[in-house]
Design a protein around this motif. Sequence first.
Motif, short mmCIF file in Angstrom:
data_model
loop_
_atom_site.label_atom_id
_atom_site.label_comp_id
_atom_site.label_asym_id
_atom_site.label_seq_id
_atom_site.Cartn_x
_atom_site.Cartn_y
_atom_site.Cartn_z
N GLN A 1 47.74 32.92 38.72
CA GLN A 1 46.72 33.14 39.75
C GLN A 1 46.82 34.53 40.38
O GLN A 1 45.83 35.07 40.86
CB GLN A 1 46.83 32.10 40.86
CG GLN A 1 46.46 30.70 40.46
CD GLN A 1 46.38 29.78 41.65
OE1 GLN A 1 45.32 29.58 42.22
NE2 GLN A 1 47.52 29.22 42.05
N GLN A 2 48.01 35.10 40.36
CA GLN A 2 48.22 36.42 40.96
C GLN A 2 48.10 37.53 39.92
O GLN A 2 48.16 38.71 40.27
CB GLN A 2 49.60 36.49 41.62
CG GLN A 2 49.82 35.50 42.76
CD GLN A 2 50.08 34.09 42.28
OE1 GLN A 2 50.69 33.88 41.23
NE2 GLN A 2 49.62 33.10 43.04
N GLY A 3 47.94 37.17 38.65
CA GLY A 3 47.96 38.15 37.58
C GLY A 3 46.63 38.85 37.37
O GLY A 3 45.58 38.44 37.89
N GLU A 4 46.67 39.89 36.57
CA GLU A 4 45.48 40.71 36.30
C GLU A 4 44.34 39.88 35.72
O GLU A 4 43.17 40.07 36.08
CB GLU A 4 45.86 41.83 35.32
CG GLU A 4 44.69 42.66 34.83
CD GLU A 4 45.02 43.51 33.63
OE1 GLU A 4 44.11 44.19 33.12
OE2 GLU A 4 46.19 43.50 33.18
N LEU A 5 44.64 38.97 34.81
CA LEU A 5 43.60 38.18 34.15
C LEU A 5 43.37 36.84 34.84
O LEU A 5 42.24 36.41 35.03
CB LEU A 5 43.97 37.95 32.68
CG LEU A 5 44.28 39.23 31.88
CD1 LEU A 5 44.58 38.89 30.43
CD2 LEU A 5 43.14 40.24 31.98
N GLY A 6 44.45 36.18 35.24
CA GLY A 6 44.33 34.88 35.88
C GLY A 6 43.60 34.94 37.21
O GLY A 6 42.87 34.01 37.58
N SER A 7 43.78 36.03 37.96
CA SER A 7 43.12 36.15 39.27
C SER A 7 41.61 36.25 39.11
O SER A 7 40.86 35.87 40.02
CB SER A 7 43.66 37.37 40.03
OG SER A 7 43.41 38.57 39.30
N TRP A 8 41.14 36.75 37.96
CA TRP A 8 39.70 36.77 37.67
C TRP A 8 39.24 35.43 37.11
O TRP A 8 38.21 34.89 37.53
CB TRP A 8 39.39 37.89 36.68
CG TRP A 8 37.94 38.00 36.31
CD1 TRP A 8 36.91 38.43 37.11
CD2 TRP A 8 37.34 37.65 35.05
NE1 TRP A 8 35.72 38.39 36.42
CE2 TRP A 8 35.95 37.92 35.15
CE3 TRP A 8 37.86 37.18 33.85
CZ2 TRP A 8 35.07 37.70 34.09
CZ3 TRP A 8 36.98 36.96 32.79
CH2 TRP A 8 35.60 37.23 32.92
N LEU A 9 40.01 34.86 36.21
CA LEU A 9 39.61 33.60 35.60
C LEU A 9 39.53 32.45 36.60
O LEU A 9 38.64 31.60 36.51
CB LEU A 9 40.59 33.23 34.48
CG LEU A 9 40.53 34.10 33.22
CD1 LEU A 9 41.69 33.78 32.29
CD2 LEU A 9 39.20 33.92 32.49
N ILE A 10 40.45 32.42 37.57
CA ILE A 10 40.46 31.30 38.52
C ILE A 10 39.20 31.28 39.38
O ILE A 10 38.85 30.25 39.96
CB ILE A 10 41.73 31.35 39.40
CG1 ILE A 10 41.95 30.01 40.14
CG2 ILE A 10 41.65 32.49 40.41
CD1 ILE A 10 42.20 28.84 39.24
N LYS A 11 38.49 32.39 39.44
CA LYS A 11 37.25 32.47 40.22
C LYS A 11 36.04 31.99 39.43
O LYS A 11 34.94 31.86 39.99
CB LYS A 11 37.01 33.90 40.69
CG LYS A 11 38.08 34.46 41.60
CD LYS A 11 37.82 35.92 41.90
CE LYS A 11 38.95 36.54 42.71
NZ LYS A 11 38.75 38.01 42.89
N GLN A 12 36.20 31.76 38.14
CA GLN A 12 35.07 31.40 37.29
C GLN A 12 34.83 29.89 37.31
O GLN A 12 35.77 29.10 37.38
CB GLN A 12 35.32 31.87 35.85
CG GLN A 12 35.73 33.33 35.72
CD GLN A 12 34.83 34.27 36.47
OE1 GLN A 12 33.60 34.17 36.40
NE2 GLN A 12 35.42 35.22 37.20
N PRO A 13 33.57 29.48 37.23
CA PRO A 13 33.25 28.05 37.26
C PRO A 13 33.45 27.39 35.90
O PRO A 13 33.78 28.04 34.90
CB PRO A 13 31.77 28.05 37.65
CG PRO A 13 31.24 29.32 37.06
CD PRO A 13 32.37 30.33 37.19
#
Length: 271
Positions: free
Chosen positions: A184-196
Amino acid sequence: MRKITAIPTLFLCFFLLAGMVSTASAATNYDISTSGRVVAFGDVHGAYDDWTAILMELGVIDKSLNWSGGNTHLVSLGDLIDRGPGSRAVVELLKKLDSQAEQASGAVHMVLGNHEVMVMTGDLRYVSAAEFAAFAGDESAEDREAFYADYRKFNPGGDDATVRRTFDEQYPAGYLALRKAFSQQGELGSWLIKQPFVVKVNDKVYMHGGISSLGSESSIAELNKKLTGELKGFLDSMDQLRAAGVMPWHVDYHNRLQFLNARVEEFVAAN
């Protein structure tokens, strides 16, 4: 409607729709109305070169891999990653296009697939050697040694040379950096967790892998709230355990309960 299947190994399906009368607007984050073209694709699975070639053919990106689609709405149905060597590059490019499209009055809509969820939660069964290798440059020698030392704390038996060989086989260079990048704090995960998980663009509903009869009784907003809540709840619990020192990075999704049970048994025996 035009269907394009130019690259058979990629299994992409593009839908080009135009002529909608309403201007771009969104009643909610998940219900979008647009007069622009809609291009939808799914299951890239790290096939970066094929994917970018098709996006260029359709005029969504230029030869410099920048957005050239104007007010096009680009819809990803998930499974960008796993299996293919270019998974990291695929997510990084789509993330960049998300920002560029918005500035050009277009949009990128990403719905999560099962493989995004798997990697974010530590289920790495389908991550290829090339995908780990893509993150190897993000791990310093010090990071690697600290990772091994943490592993040894929970695996003290055996001679060090043998254990180190086993460790390097099970957790190749890039393993730790990949897990952190998709956190969730990572470069990719922080963007993915915002996606529906579900979006509606004009008269089409997009989600990965279809919907069960039970899910069809819920609204799009209710589905996203439930599924995102479950994913974030799991990731939050893993983050809390990791911060407490009882869920190290080498423990994956399938081994987490066995690992935690062992720690409880140790605690009971000591107390």
